[in-house]
Design an enzyme around this catalytic site. Structure first.
Site, PDB file in Angstrom:
ATOM      1  N   HIS A 102      -4.717  -6.768   7.005  1.00 48.05           N
ATOM      2  CA  HIS A 102      -5.286  -7.582   5.922  1.00 48.05           C
ATOM      3  C   HIS A 102      -6.101  -8.738   6.507  1.00 48.05           C
ATOM      4  CE1 HIS A 102      -1.488  -6.172   3.708  1.00 48.05           C
ATOM      5  NE2 HIS A 102      -2.451  -5.726   2.943  1.00 48.05           N
TER       6      HIS A 102
ATOM      7  N   GLY B 208     -10.043  -1.685   3.508  1.00 47.99           N
ATOM      8  CA  GLY B 208      -9.703  -1.065   4.790  1.00 47.99           C
ATOM      9  C   GLY B 208      -9.894   0.447   4.758  1.00 47.99           C
TER      10      GLY B 208
ATOM     11  N   LYS C 294      -8.042   2.332   6.186  1.00 50.64           N
ATOM     12  CA  LYS C 294      -6.688   2.899   6.139  1.00 50.64           C
ATOM     13  C   LYS C 294      -6.516   3.705   4.851  1.00 50.64           C
ATOM     14  CE  LYS C 294      -1.985   2.689   6.401  1.00 50.64           C
ATOM     15  NZ  LYS C 294      -1.494   2.229   5.130  1.00 50.64           N
ATOM     16  N   ASP C 295      -7.056   3.150   3.749  1.00 52.05           N
ATOM     17  CA  ASP C 295      -6.983   3.828   2.449  1.00 52.05           C
ATOM     18  C   ASP C 295      -8.361   4.441   2.181  1.00 52.05           C
ATOM     19  OD1 ASP C 295      -4.237   2.717   1.240  1.00 52.05           O
ATOM     20  OD2 ASP C 295      -5.230   1.144   2.371  1.00 52.05           O
TER      21      ASP C 295
ATOM     22  N   GLN D 131      -9.334   5.727  -1.268  1.00 52.82           N
ATOM     23  CA  GLN D 131      -9.495   4.591  -2.189  1.00 52.82           C
ATOM     24  C   GLN D 131     -10.891   3.975  -2.031  1.00 52.82           C
ATOM     25  OE1 GLN D 131      -6.501   1.272  -2.730  1.00 52.82           O
ATOM     26  NE2 GLN D 131      -7.783   0.297  -1.196  1.00 52.82           N
TER      27      GLN D 131
ATOM     28  N   SER E 150       0.880  -1.486   7.916  1.00 54.39           N
ATOM     29  CA  SER E 150       1.078  -1.296   6.483  1.00 54.39           C
ATOM     30  C   SER E 150       2.212  -2.204   6.035  1.00 54.39           C
ATOM     31  CB  SER E 150       1.452   0.167   6.216  1.00 54.39           C
ATOM     32  OG  SER E 150       2.021   0.297   4.930  1.00 54.39           O
TER      33      SER E 150
ATOM     34  N   ARG F  73       4.313  -1.425   3.980  1.00 59.26           N
ATOM     35  CA  ARG F  73       5.490  -0.546   3.861  1.00 59.26           C
ATOM     36  C   ARG F  73       6.193  -0.322   5.209  1.00 59.26           C
ATOM     37  NH1 ARG F  73       2.451   2.266  -0.401  1.00 59.26           N
ATOM     38  NH2 ARG F  73       3.642   2.019  -2.321  1.00 59.26           N
TER      39      ARG F  73
HETATM   40  P1  AMP Z   1      -2.711  -3.225   0.301  1.00 62.81           P
HETATM   41  O1  AMP Z   1      -2.173  -4.611   0.352  1.00 62.81           O
HETATM   42  O2  AMP Z   1      -1.886  -2.222   1.031  1.00 62.81           O
HETATM   43  O3  AMP Z   1      -3.098  -2.805  -1.095  1.00 62.81           O
HETATM   44  O4  AMP Z   1      -4.083  -3.272   1.108  1.00 62.81           O
HETATM   45  C1  AMP Z   1      -5.081  -4.205   0.802  1.00 62.81           C
HETATM   46  C2  AMP Z   1      -6.302  -3.888   1.623  1.00 62.81           C
HETATM   47  O5  AMP Z   1      -5.975  -3.950   3.003  1.00 62.81           O
HETATM   48  C3  AMP Z   1      -6.851  -2.468   1.359  1.00 62.81           C
HETATM   49  O6  AMP Z   1      -8.267  -2.507   1.372  1.00 62.81           O
HETATM   50  C4  AMP Z   1      -6.315  -1.698   2.543  1.00 62.81           C
HETATM   51  O7  AMP Z   1      -7.100  -0.582   2.884  1.00 62.81           O
HETATM   52  C5  AMP Z   1      -6.377  -2.744   3.630  1.00 62.81           C
HETATM   53  N1  AMP Z   1      -5.482  -2.407   4.731  1.00 62.81           N
HETATM   54  C6  AMP Z   1      -4.163  -2.079   4.636  1.00 62.81           C
HETATM   55  N2  AMP Z   1      -3.678  -1.763   5.853  1.00 62.81           N
HETATM   56  C7  AMP Z   1      -4.706  -1.888   6.729  1.00 62.81           C
HETATM   57  C8  AMP Z   1      -4.844  -1.698   8.136  1.00 62.81           C
HETATM   58  N3  AMP Z   1      -3.827  -1.291   8.896  1.00 62.81           N
HETATM   59  N4  AMP Z   1      -6.058  -1.917   8.703  1.00 62.81           N
HETATM   60  C9  AMP Z   1      -7.107  -2.317   7.930  1.00 62.81           C
HETATM   61  N5  AMP Z   1      -7.042  -2.522   6.612  1.00 62.81           N
HETATM   62  C10 AMP Z   1      -5.862  -2.318   6.012  1.00 62.81           C
END
Ligand code: AMP
Length: 281
Positions: free
Chosen positions: A37, A148, A150-151, A154, A186, A188
């Site tokens: 993040h 990111g 990562k998703d 999305q 993550s 998670r």
């Molecule tokens: P989330 O809080 O999991 O909904 O993720 C919020 C944002 O952070 C989304 O755009 C994700 O793709 C991005 N994100 C989550 N994990 C990573 C990571 N390991 N590297 C880069 N971006 C990430």
């Protein structure tokens, strides 16, 4: 740093920035911020005058048997991270403020793409994501939004939403941030024990091995996916949800992969859902 929890207050504040012609970059998150993040926030700082980060665990993207209630939340630490990166505005709305009073609030749904890959086992996941991100986009009206890779699914879906609805927002994707052992960061991952964190890192090893095979000339999706599946089954107790070679723009599965195409992976380690992907370059 302004920490704002109502739609009304953030609109008032952002209006003052807009009147001064300040550009706004927006980073949506569900909190429990990690270095992945933070890398998005750093990217945002480089690209605009004002950085807005939302922290909101969005109920509509969780299925009935998923981890909405258990999802990690740590607002105080998140705010410390945001402060240290000089974030201008942290937006922490309530679900009732975002979704309003209607019994059936407006939903945003992209056909077909929403049902692929993660959408097969999480039927309403992308509807929830599009429905919340469009609300954020309407409230914040950013010039730039950062997500990111990562998703990956999305990011492609939301980019289509922005195009389809003529939203004047530049969509930026940032690379996957990883632990030293290769595990994609993550929120998670906080569910995993030390040994599970090692086990989960095998996903990246498997994806990297497949990428090497591709670089040696193997373009068959089946062969690459089979190699990943074998590696995961022999080295971990991860239950694979899907592993698929896709066209990097269309998201559709392909028999033969080309440069820049991706392999997407999702699986469960016990109850924890883990996703990752790799670009074939
Ligand atoms: P989330 O809080 O999991 O909904 O993720 C919020 C944002 O952070 C989304 O755009 C994700 O793709 C991005 N994100 C989550 N994990 C990573 C990571 N390991 N590297 C880069 N971006 C990430």
């Amino acid at each position: 740093m302004n920490v704002i929890s109502t739609v009304k207050d953030i609109r008032t504040l952002l209006l003052t920035y807009k009147q001064k012609q300040r550009t706004i970059a927006f980073v949506p998150t569900m909190g429990k911020l990690h270095d992945g993040h933070l890398s998005l926030i750093r990217e945002a700082k480089k690209r605009a005058d004002i950085v807005v980060v939302s922290i909101f665990v969005n109920p509509t993207q969780f299925g009935p048997n998923e981890d909405y209630n258990q999802y990690p939340r740590d607002l105080n630490t998140d705010l410390k991270h945001c402060l240290s990166l000089k974030v201008d505005v942290v937006f922490t709305p309530s679900a009732s403020d975002l979704y309003g009073k209607a019994t059936h609030p407006t939903e945003i749904y992209i056909p077909t793409l929403s049902q692929l890959h993660c959408g097969q086992s999480r039927k309403t996941f992308f509807k929830g994501i599009c429905s919340v991100v469009l609300r954020f986009f309407m409230i914040i009206q950013p010039d730039i939004a950062i997500f990111g890779e990562k998703d990956y699914q999305q990011f492609i879906l939301l980019s289509q939403m922005v195009t389809d609805l003529f939203l004047p927002i530049t969509m930026i994707s940032a690379p996957i941030y990883r632990e030293k052992n290769g595990l994609a960061m993550s929120s998670r991952n906080t569910y995993l024990s030390k040994s599970q964190l090692q086990e989960a890192a095998e996903i990246y090893t498997a994806l990297t091995n497949a990428k090497q095979l591709f670089q040696q000339g193997e373009t068959s999706s089946n062969v690459l996916v089979e190699q990943i599946t074998q590696h995961i089954q022999s080295n971990t107790s991860i239950r694979i949800d899907y592993c698929v070679g896709i066209d990097y723009q269309l998201l559709t599965s392909k028999n033969h992969l080309k440069r820049n195409d991706r392999i997407l992976f999702a699986g469960y380690l016990n109850k924890t859902r883990l996703i990752d992907n790799i670009s074939l370059v």
